[in-house]
Design a protein around this motif. Structure first.
Motif, short mmCIF file in Angstrom:
data_model
loop_
_atom_site.label_atom_id
_atom_site.label_comp_id
_atom_site.label_asym_id
_atom_site.label_seq_id
_atom_site.Cartn_x
_atom_site.Cartn_y
_atom_site.Cartn_z
N ILE A 194 -26.46 5.68 34.01
CA ILE A 194 -26.56 7.02 33.41
C ILE A 194 -26.88 6.88 31.92
N THR A 195 -27.46 7.95 31.36
CA THR A 195 -27.78 7.89 29.93
C THR A 195 -26.54 8.28 29.13
N HIS A 196 -26.60 7.94 27.84
CA HIS A 196 -25.53 8.33 26.92
C HIS A 196 -25.34 9.85 26.98
N ALA A 197 -26.48 10.60 26.98
CA ALA A 197 -26.38 12.08 27.01
C ALA A 197 -25.64 12.55 28.26
N GLU A 198 -25.93 11.92 29.38
CA GLU A 198 -25.22 12.29 30.63
C GLU A 198 -23.74 11.93 30.55
N ALA A 199 -23.48 10.80 29.92
CA ALA A 199 -22.07 10.38 29.77
C ALA A 199 -21.30 11.38 28.91
N ILE A 200 -21.94 11.85 27.83
CA ILE A 200 -21.29 12.82 26.95
C ILE A 200 -20.98 14.11 27.72
N LYS A 201 -21.97 14.53 28.51
CA LYS A 201 -21.80 15.76 29.30
C LYS A 201 -20.60 15.62 30.23
N LYS A 202 -20.55 14.49 30.91
CA LYS A 202 -19.46 14.22 31.85
C LYS A 202 -18.11 14.18 31.11
N LEU A 203 -18.11 13.53 29.95
CA LEU A 203 -16.85 13.43 29.18
C LEU A 203 -16.36 14.80 28.73
N LYS A 204 -17.31 15.65 28.35
CA LYS A 204 -16.92 17.01 27.94
C LYS A 204 -16.31 17.77 29.12
N GLU A 205 -16.91 17.58 30.28
CA GLU A 205 -16.34 18.21 31.49
C GLU A 205 -14.92 17.71 31.74
N ASN B 10 -17.51 1.78 40.78
CA ASN B 10 -18.33 0.58 40.59
C ASN B 10 -18.77 0.55 39.13
N PRO B 11 -19.23 -0.60 38.63
CA PRO B 11 -19.64 -0.62 37.21
C PRO B 11 -20.74 0.40 36.89
N ILE B 12 -20.75 0.82 35.64
CA ILE B 12 -21.68 1.86 35.19
C ILE B 12 -22.44 1.36 33.97
N PHE B 13 -23.75 1.42 34.02
CA PHE B 13 -24.54 1.20 32.80
C PHE B 13 -24.68 2.52 32.07
N ILE B 14 -24.39 2.51 30.79
CA ILE B 14 -24.70 3.68 29.96
C ILE B 14 -25.83 3.28 29.03
N THR B 15 -26.95 3.97 29.16
CA THR B 15 -28.16 3.58 28.43
C THR B 15 -28.48 4.59 27.33
N HIS B 16 -29.41 4.20 26.45
CA HIS B 16 -29.98 5.13 25.45
C HIS B 16 -28.93 5.78 24.55
N TYR B 17 -28.15 4.97 23.88
CA TYR B 17 -27.22 5.49 22.87
C TYR B 17 -28.02 5.97 21.66
N PRO B 18 -27.47 6.90 20.88
CA PRO B 18 -28.14 7.25 19.62
C PRO B 18 -28.28 5.98 18.78
N ALA B 19 -29.47 5.77 18.23
CA ALA B 19 -29.74 4.50 17.53
C ALA B 19 -28.75 4.24 16.40
N GLU B 20 -28.28 5.31 15.74
CA GLU B 20 -27.44 5.09 14.56
C GLU B 20 -26.07 4.50 14.88
N VAL B 21 -25.62 4.54 16.14
CA VAL B 21 -24.32 3.92 16.44
C VAL B 21 -24.48 2.48 16.94
N LYS B 22 -25.73 2.01 16.98
CA LYS B 22 -25.95 0.67 17.53
C LYS B 22 -26.54 -0.28 16.47
N ALA B 23 -26.67 -1.55 16.84
CA ALA B 23 -27.04 -2.60 15.87
C ALA B 23 -28.49 -2.48 15.40
N PHE B 24 -28.77 -3.13 14.26
CA PHE B 24 -30.08 -3.02 13.59
C PHE B 24 -31.23 -3.57 14.42
#
Ligand code: 4AD
Ligand code: MG
Length: 427
Positions: A277-288, A313-327
């Protein structure tokens, strides 16, 4: 006399053998004593009877204490009802009669146990954990070897940061400063140009001030790096590696998982595809689920727990906002990093971090400046984008996080023989 390990006892039924071990428990009922022996490969019950020992030996046997070390000559017999093998002792000799052992069967506080980590390692659960850890290490080497990766040992002493400057251990290096490695990734990126696919596996260091149940200041990371891959191929590799590792534990460590009272059902699920799932989908789920998390926030430990409790089962979370990740992470057109964290289910959270790497010289230079990193120290890393740059990516797993999840235990500190945390450097 054949010297035998406890794990092999079934091959010696009715034979006289020699076992060298420690007495991990004992009880006596008049003319019979029972010693639980532990030799590193397993546990077995030794039966001593007054009738079959000399008077002197019988008397000496009553001096036994917890953790005494012994050599035992015995005949092997099968337990009448269980798949267990017992030792009918014919003779024995103490190497040492142990002093009163500080760790008893009663409940001890965790600080006491950690202060006595050098002894606690002998306890059955701690023993089982290290055996699972060993399987996970061996499976990793096997998988990497079978999938065309070359092991490249990256340095521990480094002149620059890999994962941000706030968690660096700094030390005097003659007349300069050096830092303990946080991850070998940058060096592996150099090595792909020689070997295509590479990995390292060694201790890394983070000056973590956090005292969560997931953070150590010294832990073991396996970094992998691959030339000519995109994010999907990177995730596919992680999925098949993790599956291989867990499968190896299911095949080799059933007895250990039982000692740990680990429900193996969730581990058996591993054959199914991992969630993506994408980061955006994860945020949506977390808000729910009632979280206050913002659209562009990184996931904190609590968010990961909440989210992964929802998955089997394990979950990949993809496409985080660039500013929270490494250079070094490459971005898509929407300022999202082409990255993924792999979260273990059942509330465990992040076990792997990985990404596509920025492969363009100018863009990477810009990022290094944006992150206020010293360009001079990264010149060699920038060079890699000048001489045959290719799309590439990789990932790094934290061994202790994986052991914690696979063993189904609560705290990462029990998964490493001698844990280092903000408050603990001893023993
Ligand atoms: O997510 P991280 O910071 O990623 C990297 O270091 C990348 N350079 C790896 C790469 O792409 N080659 O760390 C990777 C993993 C995490 O997912 C986590 O499992 C573990 O290392 N980890 C820790 N484990 C224990 N204690 C800590 N303080 C940890 N910090 C990270
Ligand atoms: Mg991470």
């Amino acid at each position: 006399m054949e010297k035998v390990f406890i794990k092999d006892l079934q091959k010696f039924v009715d034979q006289e053998i020699e076992i060298k071990a420690w007495v991990s428990n004992f009880r006596s009922s008049g003319k019979i004593s029972f010693w639980e022996l532990r030799d590193g490969t397993g546990y077995s019950q030794a039966i001593l009877s007054q009738a079959s020992l000399s008077a002197d030996k019988w008397q000496e046997s009553n001096k036994v204490t917890l953790e005494s070390s012994v050599k035992v000559i015995a005949k092997v017999s099968k337990h009448p009802k269980k798949e267990e093998y017992e030792l009918q002792v014919e003779d024995f000799e103490f190497y040492q009669i142990a002093e009163e052992y500080p760790i008893s069967k009663k409940d001890h506080g965790v600080d006491f146990l950690l202060d006595n980590r050098h002894l606690w390692l002998r306890s059955s659960k701690q023993w089982a954990i290290q055996r699972v850890r060993n399987t996970l290490i061996q499976a990793t080497y096997r998988y990497m070897q079978e999938n065309n990766f070359i092991k490249i040992d990256s340095p521990i002493l480094t002149p620059n940061a890999c994962e941000g400057t706030t968690e660096l251990f700094e030390l005097e290096y003659f007349d300069k400063k050096a830092y303990l490695s946080q991850s070998g990734q940058l060096y592996l990126e150099a090595a792909i140009f020689a070997h295509g696919r590479v990995y390292d596996f060694g201790p890394v260091f983070r000056a973590e001030k956090s005292k969560t149940r997931r953070h150590l200041t010294e832990f073991w990371m396996m970094d992998a790096e691959m030339a000519f891959v995109d994010l999907k191929e990177n995730l596919d590799t992680q999925e098949s590696l993790v599956r291989f590792m867990v499968q190896a534990v299911l095949e080799n460590n059933q007895a250990d998982l039982k000692i740990l009272e680990r429900d193996t059902k969730p581990l058996e699920n591993i054959v199914k595809p991992f969630y993506r799932i994408t980061h955006a989908e994860a945020i949506k789920k977390l808000k729910e689920l009632g979280s206050q998390i913002g659209e562009n926030d990184d996931l904190g430990a609590e968010d990961e727990t909440k989210l992964t409790q929802e998955f089997d089962n394990p979950i990949f979370i993809t496409h985080y906002p660039a500013e929270v990740k490494a250079f070094y992470m490459k971005r898509d057109d929407n300022k999202r990093a082409l990255c993924a964290d792999l979260l273990a289910p059942e509330g465990y959270g992040e076990i792997i971090g990985g990404s596509q790497r920025e492969d363009d010289y100018e863009v990477l230079l810009e990022r290094i400046k944006e992150h206020q990193l010293p360009v001079d120290e990264f010149q060699w890393y920038l060079d890699l984008r000048k001489y045959g740059s290719v799309p590439h990516g990789g990932f790094g797993f934290g061994l202790e996080r994986i052991v914690t999840w696979v063993c189904g235990i609560q705290h990462v500190r029990e998964t490493i023989p001698f844990p280092r945390t903000i408050y603990r450097l001893r023993p």
